[in-house]
Design a protein around this motif. Structure first.
Motif, short mmCIF file in Angstrom:
data_model
loop_
_atom_site.label_atom_id
_atom_site.label_comp_id
_atom_site.label_asym_id
_atom_site.label_seq_id
_atom_site.Cartn_x
_atom_site.Cartn_y
_atom_site.Cartn_z
N THR A 42 0.69 -0.71 -0.30
CA THR A 42 0.48 -0.36 -0.64
C THR A 42 0.69 1.04 -0.47
OG1 THR A 42 -0.32 0.25 2.55
CG2 THR A 42 -2.43 -1.39 0.51
N VAL A 54 -3.10 6.09 -2.25
CA VAL A 54 -2.34 6.52 -4.07
C VAL A 54 -2.48 5.17 -4.10
CG1 VAL A 54 -0.62 6.71 -5.18
CG2 VAL A 54 -0.91 8.23 -2.86
N TYR A 55 -2.44 3.86 -3.56
CA TYR A 55 -2.48 2.57 -4.14
C TYR A 55 -2.42 1.81 -3.01
CZ TYR A 55 -0.55 -1.42 -6.28
OH TYR A 55 -1.24 -2.78 -6.88
N PRO A 56 -3.47 1.09 -3.07
CA PRO A 56 -3.84 0.22 -4.32
C PRO A 56 -5.22 1.37 -4.76
CG PRO A 56 -5.10 -1.02 -2.59
CD PRO A 56 -4.00 -0.32 -2.39
N PHE A 57 -5.60 1.26 -6.23
CA PHE A 57 -6.88 2.05 -6.41
C PHE A 57 -8.12 1.99 -6.02
CE2 PHE A 57 -3.50 2.12 -9.42
CZ PHE A 57 -2.76 4.22 -9.53
N LYS A 58 -9.30 1.96 -5.31
CA LYS A 58 -10.47 2.19 -5.03
C LYS A 58 -11.77 1.29 -6.64
CE LYS A 58 -11.37 4.68 -1.16
NZ LYS A 58 -12.35 6.09 -0.16
#
Length: 66
Positions: A42, A54-58
């Protein structure tokens, strides 16, 4: 000549505002948070006290068509 002086004053005020905003941006603490636990990565960015993932994207939910 008065019009030129007025334009120059406007440009100088704009430049001063940009420099003040730049100085303020340099004083704001910005940190990056990277985490790798249990095989999952993450990443997030923290500006002042607000955290932005920022990561992971929703994942966006798909709307059901009627």
């Amino acid at each position: 000549m008065a019009v030129l002086w007025l334009i120059l004053k406007g440009v100088l005020w704009l430049l001063l505002a940009v420099l003040i905003l730049l100085a303020a941006a340099l004083l704001v603490p910005i940190t990056a948070e990277l985490c790798y636990e249990k095989g999952r990565f993450t990443a997030a960015v923290r500006v002042l006290a607000v955290r932005f993932p920022v990561y992971p994207f929703k994942q966006k939910e798909k709307k059901a068509k009627k």
